[in-house]
Design a protein around this motif. Structure first.
Motif, PDB file in Angstrom:
ATOM      1  N   PHE A  62       0.837  -1.218   0.000  1.00  0.00           N
ATOM      2  CA  PHE A  62       0.000   0.000   0.000  1.00  0.00           C
ATOM      3  C   PHE A  62       0.860   1.252   0.000  1.00  0.00           C
ATOM      4  O   PHE A  62       2.064   1.207   0.286  1.00  0.00           O
ATOM      5  CB  PHE A  62      -0.962  -0.002   1.207  1.00  0.00           C
ATOM      6  N   ALA A  63       0.217   2.363  -0.329  1.00  0.00           N
ATOM      7  CA  ALA A  63       0.908   3.660  -0.308  1.00  0.00           C
ATOM      8  C   ALA A  63      -0.014   4.707   0.291  1.00  0.00           C
ATOM      9  O   ALA A  63      -1.221   4.688   0.069  1.00  0.00           O
ATOM     10  CB  ALA A  63       1.295   4.076  -1.722  1.00  0.00           C
ATOM     11  N   ILE A  64       0.599   5.576   1.078  1.00  0.00           N
ATOM     12  CA  ILE A  64      -0.123   6.744   1.609  1.00  0.00           C
ATOM     13  C   ILE A  64       0.267   7.924   0.726  1.00  0.00           C
ATOM     14  O   ILE A  64       1.445   8.087   0.397  1.00  0.00           O
ATOM     15  CB  ILE A  64       0.320   7.027   3.063  1.00  0.00           C
ATOM     16  N   ILE A  65      -0.704   8.736   0.347  1.00  0.00           N
ATOM     17  CA  ILE A  65      -0.361   9.990  -0.355  1.00  0.00           C
ATOM     18  C   ILE A  65      -1.210  11.128   0.213  1.00  0.00           C
ATOM     19  O   ILE A  65      -2.246  10.887   0.845  1.00  0.00           O
ATOM     20  CB  ILE A  65      -0.546   9.903  -1.890  1.00  0.00           C
ATOM     21  N   GLY A  66      -0.729  12.344   0.012  1.00  0.00           N
ATOM     22  CA  GLY A  66      -1.493  13.528   0.435  1.00  0.00           C
ATOM     23  C   GLY A  66      -1.456  13.798   1.920  1.00  0.00           C
ATOM     24  O   GLY A  66      -2.277  14.581   2.435  1.00  0.00           O
ATOM     25  N   HIS A  67      -0.523  13.163   2.657  1.00  0.00           N
ATOM     26  CA  HIS A  67      -0.456  13.421   4.099  1.00  0.00           C
ATOM     27  C   HIS A  67      -0.245  14.917   4.335  1.00  0.00           C
ATOM     28  O   HIS A  67       0.464  15.584   3.574  1.00  0.00           O
ATOM     29  CB  HIS A  67       0.696  12.612   4.714  1.00  0.00           C
ATOM     30  N   SER A  68      -0.840  15.435   5.395  1.00  0.00           N
ATOM     31  CA  SER A  68      -0.756  16.895   5.634  1.00  0.00           C
ATOM     32  C   SER A  68       0.690  17.354   5.824  1.00  0.00           C
ATOM     33  O   SER A  68       1.026  18.498   5.506  1.00  0.00           O
ATOM     34  CB  SER A  68      -1.593  17.291   6.842  1.00  0.00           C
ATOM     35  N   GLU A  69       1.562  16.445   6.318  1.00  0.00           N
ATOM     36  CA  GLU A  69       2.976  16.847   6.465  1.00  0.00           C
ATOM     37  C   GLU A  69       3.648  16.979   5.093  1.00  0.00           C
ATOM     38  O   GLU A  69       4.542  17.796   4.910  1.00  0.00           O
ATOM     39  CB  GLU A  69       3.709  15.841   7.368  1.00  0.00           C
ATOM     40  N   ARG A  70       3.215  16.183   4.128  1.00  0.00           N
ATOM     41  CA  ARG A  70       3.713  16.335   2.753  1.00  0.00           C
ATOM     42  C   ARG A  70       3.163  17.631   2.155  1.00  0.00           C
ATOM     43  O   ARG A  70       3.873  18.377   1.489  1.00  0.00           O
ATOM     44  CB  ARG A  70       3.280  15.157   1.865  1.00  0.00           C
ATOM     45  N   ARG A  71       1.882  17.904   2.425  1.00  0.00           N
ATOM     46  CA  ARG A  71       1.291  19.130   1.876  1.00  0.00           C
ATOM     47  C   ARG A  71       1.987  20.353   2.480  1.00  0.00           C
ATOM     48  O   ARG A  71       2.297  21.319   1.787  1.00  0.00           O
ATOM     49  CB  ARG A  71      -0.216  19.180   2.192  1.00  0.00           C
ATOM     50  N   GLU A  72       2.270  20.285   3.803  1.00  0.00           N
ATOM     51  CA  GLU A  72       2.825  21.464   4.484  1.00  0.00           C
ATOM     52  C   GLU A  72       4.330  21.626   4.256  1.00  0.00           C
ATOM     53  O   GLU A  72       4.791  22.681   3.838  1.00  0.00           O
ATOM     54  CB  GLU A  72       2.540  21.367   5.990  1.00  0.00           C
ATOM     55  N   HIS A  73       5.120  20.572   4.525  1.00  0.00           N
ATOM     56  CA  HIS A  73       6.588  20.723   4.484  1.00  0.00           C
ATOM     57  C   HIS A  73       7.170  20.561   3.080  1.00  0.00           C
ATOM     58  O   HIS A  73       8.289  20.968   2.825  1.00  0.00           O
ATOM     59  CB  HIS A  73       7.266  19.702   5.394  1.00  0.00           C
ATOM     60  N   PHE A  74       6.435  19.893   2.193  1.00  0.00           N
ATOM     61  CA  PHE A  74       6.968  19.636   0.851  1.00  0.00           C
ATOM     62  C   PHE A  74       6.115  20.299  -0.238  1.00  0.00           C
ATOM     63  O   PHE A  74       6.247  19.962  -1.410  1.00  0.00           O
ATOM     64  CB  PHE A  74       7.097  18.122   0.616  1.00  0.00           C
ATOM     65  N   ASN A  75       5.248  21.199   0.209  1.00  0.00           N
ATOM     66  CA  ASN A  75       4.425  22.001  -0.719  1.00  0.00           C
ATOM     67  C   ASN A  75       3.635  21.166  -1.722  1.00  0.00           C
ATOM     68  O   ASN A  75       3.525  21.531  -2.895  1.00  0.00           O
ATOM     69  CB  ASN A  75       5.293  23.001  -1.492  1.00  0.00           C
ATOM     70  N   GLU A  76       3.133  20.030  -1.310  1.00  0.00           N
ATOM     71  CA  GLU A  76       2.376  19.195  -2.255  1.00  0.00           C
ATOM     72  C   GLU A  76       0.945  19.727  -2.386  1.00  0.00           C
ATOM     73  O   GLU A  76       0.269  19.971  -1.392  1.00  0.00           O
ATOM     74  CB  GLU A  76       2.401  17.737  -1.794  1.00  0.00           C
ATOM     75  N   ASP A  77       0.514  19.910  -3.612  1.00  0.00           N
ATOM     76  CA  ASP A  77      -0.837  20.423  -3.839  1.00  0.00           C
ATOM     77  C   ASP A  77      -1.672  19.395  -4.614  1.00  0.00           C
ATOM     78  O   ASP A  77      -1.178  18.316  -4.980  1.00  0.00           O
ATOM     79  CB  ASP A  77      -0.782  21.765  -4.580  1.00  0.00           C
ATOM     80  N   ASN A 106       1.359  -2.110  -8.859  1.00  0.00           N
ATOM     81  CA  ASN A 106       1.087  -3.304  -8.043  1.00  0.00           C
ATOM     82  C   ASN A 106       0.878  -2.969  -6.576  1.00  0.00           C
ATOM     83  O   ASN A 106       0.724  -3.869  -5.759  1.00  0.00           O
ATOM     84  CB  ASN A 106       2.261  -4.285  -8.131  1.00  0.00           C
ATOM     85  N   LEU A 107       0.948  -1.703  -6.219  1.00  0.00           N
ATOM     86  CA  LEU A 107       0.639  -1.318  -4.834  1.00  0.00           C
ATOM     87  C   LEU A 107      -0.886  -1.311  -4.740  1.00  0.00           C
ATOM     88  O   LEU A 107      -1.553  -0.423  -5.254  1.00  0.00           O
ATOM     89  CB  LEU A 107       1.225   0.063  -4.504  1.00  0.00           C
ATOM     90  N   LYS A 108      -1.421  -2.367  -4.115  1.00  0.00           N
ATOM     91  CA  LYS A 108      -2.856  -2.641  -4.272  1.00  0.00           C
ATOM     92  C   LYS A 108      -3.745  -1.606  -3.596  1.00  0.00           C
ATOM     93  O   LYS A 108      -4.796  -1.250  -4.084  1.00  0.00           O
ATOM     94  CB  LYS A 108      -3.168  -4.027  -3.691  1.00  0.00           C
ATOM     95  N   THR A 109      -3.314  -1.143  -2.442  1.00  0.00           N
ATOM     96  CA  THR A 109      -4.167  -0.241  -1.673  1.00  0.00           C
ATOM     97  C   THR A 109      -3.550   1.142  -1.640  1.00  0.00           C
ATOM     98  O   THR A 109      -2.347   1.275  -1.391  1.00  0.00           O
ATOM     99  CB  THR A 109      -4.335  -0.798  -0.244  1.00  0.00           C
ATOM    100  N   LYS A 110      -4.367   2.136  -1.929  1.00  0.00           N
ATOM    101  CA  LYS A 110      -3.878   3.516  -1.952  1.00  0.00           C
ATOM    102  C   LYS A 110      -4.684   4.317  -0.950  1.00  0.00           C
ATOM    103  O   LYS A 110      -5.919   4.264  -0.956  1.00  0.00           O
ATOM    104  CB  LYS A 110      -4.056   4.120  -3.344  1.00  0.00           C
ATOM    105  N   ILE A 111      -3.979   5.043  -0.108  1.00  0.00           N
ATOM    106  CA  ILE A 111      -4.659   5.805   0.950  1.00  0.00           C
ATOM    107  C   ILE A 111      -4.438   7.288   0.694  1.00  0.00           C
ATOM    108  O   ILE A 111      -3.293   7.757   0.673  1.00  0.00           O
ATOM    109  CB  ILE A 111      -4.104   5.408   2.333  1.00  0.00           C
ATOM    110  N   LEU A 112      -5.521   8.020   0.492  1.00  0.00           N
ATOM    111  CA  LEU A 112      -5.432   9.470   0.289  1.00  0.00           C
ATOM    112  C   LEU A 112      -5.820  10.175   1.588  1.00  0.00           C
ATOM    113  O   LEU A 112      -6.921   9.974   2.103  1.00  0.00           O
ATOM    114  CB  LEU A 112      -6.399   9.915  -0.822  1.00  0.00           C
TER     115      LEU A 112
END
Ligand code: PEP
Length: 255
Positions: free
Chosen positions: A96-111, A126-132
């Motif tokens: 699985f993969a986590i994306i959009g974590h608030s720490e990524r949005r805040e410290h790495f300017n992810e929009d 092949n990463l079956k589960t994706k967590i937004l």
């Protein structure tokens, strides 16, 4: 579904202690449990898998497997110093993969634009589960615009292969603060998220929604007994194997 996000914490010694504490405290379960360690330690979890196989034999084939995940992924590969490409996680059988974590949005300017690119890159992987992860700040919460903020963050769902995506509602002000919304308010927000995604999705899919933000083994039950809470994303409390096992056990007994 219960997921541990270790963030940039841990080390080799900790993994060994954590593993034995977790195994000694966790009861058999039949739902998804995952750990997202710092990427450099991902291969050290083969030890955990081995121990859990042994336990599986002892527990009448109840499911013991723990999935290993990525705390974030890069949407591309090649000349991107420091980035970890999705195909590299695939090589290690990452589930699985986590994306959009608030720490990524805040410290790495992810929009939203970048998060959308990650979603598109993950769709065929092949990463079956994706967590937004989505969530409002304290200021946004105080202003009463939580639902507007979440709706904006959910605009990326039109790029998702929704069958494999899970949403994690993580109020930014609850992360690592010891503060949490009232469980009834979390339930209402989860229902709102499900409704927004369902109305956006071509085939009316209702996503699973996990809660994250200062979940511990002391307050987990109050969240898990709410109808629309489908699990938890756990940061700080997941760093202790026994505490994380307690949270898994509480989920087992309430859902
Ligand atoms: C998180 O950062 O995803 C999180 C839920 O952290 P914590 O449990 O420490 O609040």
């Amino acid at each position: 579904m219960i997921i541990a996000n270790w963030k940039s914490n841990g080390g080799l010694m900790m993994i060994q202690d954590w593993t034995s504490d977790f195994i000694n405290s966790c009861s058999p379960k039949d739902f998804y449990v995952g750990i997202a360690p710092p990427v450099i330690y991902i291969s050290d979890f083969s030890l955990l898998e081995w121990d859990l196989d042994t336990l599986e034999e002892r527990s009448n084939n109840k499911i013991w497997d723990i999935k290993i995940g990525a705390q974030d992924v890069d949407h591309s590969s090649g000349s991107r110093t420091g980035a970890v490409a999705i195909k590299m996680f695939e090589d290690f059988g990452i589930d699985f993969a986590i994306i959009g974590h608030s720490e990524r949005r805040e410290h790495f300017n992810e929009d939203n634009d970048l998060i959308k690119q990650k979603i598109i890159a993950l769709n065929g992987s092949n990463l079956k589960t994706k967590i937004l992860c989505i969530g409002e700040t304290k200021e946004e919460n105080d202003k009463g615009i939580t639902k507007d903020v979440l709706k904006n963050q959910l605009e990326v769902v039109d790029a998702m292969d929704l069958e494999n995506f899970i949403i994690a509602y993580e109020p930014v002000w609850a992360i690592g603060s010891g503060l949490t919304p009232d469980p009834k308010d979390i339930n209402e927000i989860h229902k709102y998220i499900k409704d927004v995604v369902q109305s956006t999705s071509a085939n009316n899919l209702v996503p699973k929604v996990m809660y994250g933000g200062s979940v511990t083994d002391k307050n987990a039950e109050s969240f898990f007994t709410e109808q629309f809470v489908d699990g938890a994303l756990v940061g700080g409390a997941s760093l202790n194997g026994k505490t994380f096992a307690n949270i898994v056990n509480i989920y087992s007994s309430t859902k």
